[in-house]
Design an enzyme around this catalytic site. Structure first.
Site, PDB file in Angstrom:
ATOM      1  N   SER A   1      -8.396   8.923  11.166  1.00 19.00           N
ATOM      2  CA  SER A   1      -9.533   8.564  10.314  1.00 19.00           C
ATOM      3  C   SER A   1      -9.450   7.135   9.788  1.00 19.00           C
ATOM      4  CB  SER A   1      -9.624   9.534   9.127  1.00 19.00           C
ATOM      5  OG  SER A   1      -9.852  10.854   9.566  1.00 19.00           O
TER       6      SER A   1
ATOM      7  N   GLY B   1     -11.603  14.336   4.121  1.00 19.83           N
ATOM      8  CA  GLY B   1     -11.745  15.789   4.130  1.00 19.83           C
ATOM      9  C   GLY B   1     -12.794  16.262   3.148  1.00 19.83           C
ATOM     10  N   ALA B   2     -13.049  17.571   3.135  1.00 16.34           N
ATOM     11  CA  ALA B   2     -14.097  18.135   2.280  1.00 16.34           C
ATOM     12  C   ALA B   2     -13.819  17.892   0.801  1.00 16.34           C
ATOM     13  CB  ALA B   2     -14.239  19.633   2.552  1.00 16.34           C
TER      14      ALA B   2
ATOM     15  N   HIS C   1     -16.874  30.633  -4.124  1.00 13.21           N
ATOM     16  CA  HIS C   1     -16.150  31.900  -4.089  1.00 13.21           C
ATOM     17  C   HIS C   1     -16.695  32.839  -5.165  1.00 13.21           C
ATOM     18  CE1 HIS C   1     -13.576  29.995  -1.335  1.00 13.21           C
ATOM     19  NE2 HIS C   1     -12.455  29.884  -2.033  1.00 13.21           N
TER      20      HIS C   1
ATOM     21  N   GLN D   1     -16.027  26.475  -4.885  1.00 11.89           N
ATOM     22  CA  GLN D   1     -14.616  26.277  -4.556  1.00 11.89           C
ATOM     23  C   GLN D   1     -14.258  24.807  -4.348  1.00 11.89           C
ATOM     24  OE1 GLN D   1     -13.775  25.356  -1.147  1.00 11.89           O
ATOM     25  NE2 GLN D   1     -11.608  25.133  -1.619  1.00 11.89           N
TER      26      GLN D   1
ATOM     27  N   CYS E   1      -7.848  27.645  -5.700  1.00 14.47           N
ATOM     28  CA  CYS E   1      -9.260  27.684  -6.087  1.00 14.47           C
ATOM     29  C   CYS E   1      -9.664  29.016  -6.720  1.00 14.47           C
ATOM     30  CB  CYS E   1     -10.136  27.401  -4.873  1.00 14.47           C
ATOM     31  SG  CYS E   1      -9.720  28.371  -3.412  1.00 14.47           S
TER      32      CYS E   1
END
Length: 345
Positions: A42, A14-15, A249, A324, A134
């Site tokens: 994955s 994931g990110a 953000h 973020q 975040c």
């Protein structure tokens, strides 16, 4: 030779998981072995870290057994942490959880290392340390030096301008796809998956589920988490908005101090600049202030537009921007791990 630590990363594809690998390498974290974990979909893919390839394995209940994992980063969603974190703890790892699942558990420390490192010491109660929301992280990084300067904060009002990265890879991909569709004159055909409404060329004044009090879950996270992290019952009222920005953000923050306080902008700037991992960018005359394009891919929380209210001397306004994916997730998690090693070593 200093000790090396075996690391597991849940949500490796994931990110935030991908960013964790980057931050660990950039920080020269004392990594021994790495266990990348993800869903069955994955599993079998590879992750590169410091020139070595690691195969992503499927997260299962027994995957931690016999692996001698010291630190397990969880970044795969609250339901995954709820189900699997206990197995990492039982296998002897400290879990640093990037989801919302454990944040308000009274037995789990909620930590921003620059703000409340002392709370890490209670990790042994559950074996888990929670990473805050975040938006909360970057706000408390700016609030803490002001709290140190002026004492009790009576109220905080914040409006957030949150990037699509807050919704993970799918959020960023949806913005890019919709912009491509716009220039191809087929925006009306774009599918909406990450967001309920079109995000390209739009702002969405709702992040997360609505709550009975009219706020959203995201807004209440900022309220509740700030009090837990700061160790003070600071009233926080938030309005959280999704904007068509890929990463970083932004927040417009208004802080009210005690009636006896007269805000001194220069002292505020000095206090912010002196605080770890915070940097002031504030020269309105020359159009210098924080923006997502400046903060993205950095580990700094930037503050600008610092000004005293024109009606009340005890009120301060400021603009806070941070990446973020890094400051709001991966970097804070790695900083927690570094502080944990310092305390446990």
């Amino acid at each position: 030779m200093s000790r090396l630590y075996n690391i597991a990363i849940v949500g490796a594809s994931g990110a935030v998981g991908e960013e964790l690998f980057r931050v660990l390498e950039e920080q020269n974290f004392p990594v021994g072995d790495i266990l990348p974990l993800a869903s069955a979909r994955s599993a079998g893919s590879t992750i590169e870290f410091k020139g070595k390839n690691y195969t992503v394995e499927e997260l299962t209940e027994d995957v931690f057994e016999g692996r001698d994992i010291d630190i397990a980063f969880f970044s795969a969603g609250g339901s995954i942490s709820a189900k699997y974190a206990k197995y990492a703890v039982e296998a002897g790892a400290v879990v640093i959880d990037n989801t919302s699942h454990f944040r308000m558990d009274p037995n789990v420390p909620l930590v921003v290392p620059e703000v409340n490192p002392q709370d890490i010491a209670s990790w042994r109660e559950t074996g888990i340390i929670a990473n805050p929301n975040c938006s909360t992280i970057q706000m408390v990084l700016a609030l803490k030096p002001l709290y140190n300067l002026y004492g009790d904060i009576k109220r905080v009002d914040v409006s957030t301008y949150q990037a699509t990265s807050g919704a993970g890879k799918t959020g960023m991909q949806e913005l890019v796809q919709q912009m491509q569709d716009f220039f191809a004159f087929k925006l009306d055909q774009s599918k909406k998956k990450a967001f309920t409404h079109q995000i390209a060329l739009n702002v969405i004044p709702q992040i997360d589920k609505p709550m009975p009090n009219g706020y959203t879950k995201e807004e209440m996270k900022m309220t509740n988490e700030t009090a837990k992290i700061m160790g003070a019952n600071i009233p926080v009222s938030a309005t959280c908005v999704r904007v068509p920005v890929l990463r970083s953000h932004s927040e417009a923050v208004t802080v009210r101090f005690a009636d006896s306080v007269e805000v001194d902008v220069e002292k505020v700037r000095a206090a912010l600049n002196a605080f770890d991992d915070v940097e002031v960018m504030d020269d309105l005359e020359h159009s210098i202030y924080p923006m997502p394009t400046i903060s993205t891919d950095t580990d700094i929380t930037f503050v600008g537009r610092v000004r005293k209210d024109i009606f009340e001397d005890n009120v301060l306004h400021m603009w806070v921007v941070a990446d973020q994916v890094r400051v709001g997730a991966a970097t804070n998690a790695v900083r927690i791990a570094q502080k944990w090693i310092e305390l446990e070593g």
